[in-house]
Design a protein around this motif. Structure first.
Motif, short mmCIF file in Angstrom:
data_model
loop_
_atom_site.label_atom_id
_atom_site.label_comp_id
_atom_site.label_asym_id
_atom_site.label_seq_id
_atom_site.Cartn_x
_atom_site.Cartn_y
_atom_site.Cartn_z
N GLY A 140 -12.52 112.94 42.79
CA GLY A 140 -12.35 113.36 41.41
C GLY A 140 -13.02 112.38 40.46
N LEU A 141 -12.47 112.23 39.28
CA LEU A 141 -13.05 111.34 38.27
C LEU A 141 -12.66 109.90 38.58
N VAL A 142 -13.66 109.08 38.90
CA VAL A 142 -13.43 107.68 39.28
C VAL A 142 -13.72 106.77 38.09
N SER A 143 -12.79 105.86 37.80
CA SER A 143 -12.95 104.92 36.70
C SER A 143 -14.05 103.91 37.00
N PRO A 144 -14.79 103.47 35.97
CA PRO A 144 -15.80 102.44 36.18
C PRO A 144 -15.21 101.12 36.68
N LEU A 145 -13.93 100.90 36.39
CA LEU A 145 -13.28 99.68 36.87
C LEU A 145 -13.27 99.64 38.40
N ASP A 146 -13.32 100.83 39.02
CA ASP A 146 -13.28 100.90 40.48
C ASP A 146 -14.66 100.84 41.12
N PHE A 147 -15.68 101.39 40.44
CA PHE A 147 -16.98 101.44 41.11
C PHE A 147 -18.06 100.52 40.55
N ILE A 148 -17.93 100.07 39.30
CA ILE A 148 -18.95 99.19 38.73
C ILE A 148 -19.05 97.85 39.48
N PRO A 149 -17.92 97.20 39.83
CA PRO A 149 -18.03 95.96 40.61
C PRO A 149 -18.78 96.15 41.93
N ILE A 150 -18.56 97.30 42.57
CA ILE A 150 -19.26 97.59 43.83
C ILE A 150 -20.75 97.80 43.55
N ALA A 151 -21.05 98.50 42.47
CA ALA A 151 -22.44 98.74 42.10
C ALA A 151 -23.17 97.43 41.82
N GLU A 152 -22.45 96.47 41.22
CA GLU A 152 -23.06 95.16 40.94
C GLU A 152 -23.32 94.40 42.23
N GLU A 153 -22.36 94.43 43.13
CA GLU A 153 -22.49 93.69 44.39
C GLU A 153 -23.60 94.26 45.27
N THR A 154 -23.77 95.57 45.25
CA THR A 154 -24.77 96.22 46.11
C THR A 154 -26.14 96.33 45.47
N GLY A 155 -26.24 96.00 44.18
CA GLY A 155 -27.53 96.09 43.49
C GLY A 155 -27.80 97.46 42.89
N LEU A 156 -26.87 98.39 43.04
CA LEU A 156 -27.06 99.73 42.50
C LEU A 156 -26.94 99.77 40.97
N ILE A 157 -26.39 98.70 40.40
CA ILE A 157 -26.10 98.69 38.98
C ILE A 157 -27.36 98.86 38.12
N ASN A 158 -28.48 98.31 38.57
CA ASN A 158 -29.70 98.42 37.77
C ASN A 158 -30.20 99.85 37.69
N GLU A 159 -30.12 100.55 38.81
CA GLU A 159 -30.54 101.95 38.84
C GLU A 159 -29.59 102.82 38.03
N ILE A 160 -28.29 102.59 38.21
CA ILE A 160 -27.29 103.36 37.47
C ILE A 160 -27.39 103.04 35.97
N GLY A 161 -27.57 101.77 35.67
CA GLY A 161 -27.68 101.35 34.27
C GLY A 161 -28.87 101.97 33.57
N ALA A 162 -29.99 102.08 34.28
CA ALA A 162 -31.19 102.70 33.71
C ALA A 162 -30.94 104.17 33.39
N TRP A 163 -30.19 104.84 34.27
CA TRP A 163 -29.84 106.25 34.01
C TRP A 163 -28.96 106.36 32.76
N VAL A 164 -27.97 105.47 32.65
CA VAL A 164 -27.08 105.48 31.48
C VAL A 164 -27.89 105.32 30.19
N LEU A 165 -28.84 104.39 30.19
CA LEU A 165 -29.67 104.17 29.01
C LEU A 165 -30.45 105.42 28.63
N ARG A 166 -31.07 106.04 29.62
CA ARG A 166 -31.87 107.23 29.35
C ARG A 166 -31.00 108.38 28.82
N GLN A 167 -29.86 108.59 29.48
CA GLN A 167 -28.99 109.70 29.10
C GLN A 167 -28.37 109.47 27.73
#
Length: 262
Positions: free
Chosen positions: A50-77
């Motif tokens: 369902g709807l997952v809070s950023p508090l749960d997945f952003i730390p994982i995205a930072e650790e795995t390096g996915l944050i830059n790709e996700i962050g770029a999408w957020v900026l564009r959108q």
């Protein structure tokens, strides 16, 4: 541990599958309460969770390096959405986007921001990039350079949750900051106590003395709003005005505000 691993696996490819969405919380100017813009807040619509809070997945995205790709999408959108909303309202609105410490240190961040602005046809001053105190105080020299680079584009830079970490007013003089967002703990229910309101006024005065714009978060009642106006805060956001809204509800909100302001 197993749940975290499952979350990490599910997060891989979530962007390609179109599972991320943006919610937007309005920001209003004070004391007239005119709509000034929105803070963009990412959510993950996981098919399994369902709807997952950023508090749960952003730390994982930072650790795995996915944050830059996700962050770029957020900026564009976010840039594309605020362009649409500005046209709908008939005047230029601003959008605030959160940057993580990893994003700030990304070598091509400035290019990504410039690209997002150009693709949306958005003026740089309509984009505000929010940083927590921890994003820039660990490596002050590198952070200052990165922020100067971003500032050269003409975008605004904000310190989020100010007052909760180690940074103080002195740090604000070392970085090209435009906006200070006061943490909600300063305007919690006990804010009506004289010492709390006095402290809020003092922070606001010091920020203004440095030429900074002051935004209060977490405003939930009229009494708090009155105190913020007395403290001469420039903007406010919180449930008193609206909760973070998904796109369909956001359009309805903007249309309602537009009719009311005509």
């Amino acid at each position: 541990m197993k749940d975290r691993m499952a979350l990490e696996i599910a997060l891989q490819g979530a962007l390609d599958r179109g599972e991320f969405v943006l919610y937007y919380q309005p920001r209003v100017s004070l004391p007239d309460e005119k709509l000034k813009g929105f803070e963009a807040l990412i959510r993950w619509k996981s098919p399994e969770r369902g709807l997952v809070s950023p508090l749960d997945f952003i730390p994982i995205a930072e650790e795995t390096g996915l944050i830059n790709e996700i962050g770029a999408w957020v900026l564009r959108q976010a840039c594309a959405d605020i362009k649409t909303l500005s046209l709908r309202m008939g005047y230029a609105l601003c959008v605030s986007v959160n940057l993580s410490p990893k994003q700030l240190m990304c070598s091509n961040l400035t290019q990504k921001v410039k690209s997002a602005l150009n693709q949306a046809g958005l003026s740089p001053e309509q984009l505000e990039l929010e940083l927590t105190e921890g994003a820039f105080i660990h490596d002050i020299e590198a952070s200052a350079l990165a922020m100067e680079d971003l500032k050269s584009l003409g975008v605004l830079l904000a310190v989020d949750d100010f007052g909760t970490g180690h940074a103080g007013i002195s740090y604000l003089r070392q970085f090209p900051i435009n906006v200070v967002k006061l943490d909600r703990t300063f305007i919690a229910p006990n804010v009506c106590e004289s010492n709390s309101s006095g402290f809020m006024k003092a922070l606001s005065d010091m920020a203004h003395a440095l030429g900074l714009h002051v935004v209060a978060e977490g405003v939930e009642d009229k009494e708090t709003l009155e105190l913020l106006c007395k403290a001469q805060c420039d903007e406010a956001q919180g449930y008193l005005f609206a909760k973070p809204l998904p796109w369909p509800e956001l359009l309805a909100y903007v249309d309602k505000v537009s009719v009311r302001s005509d």
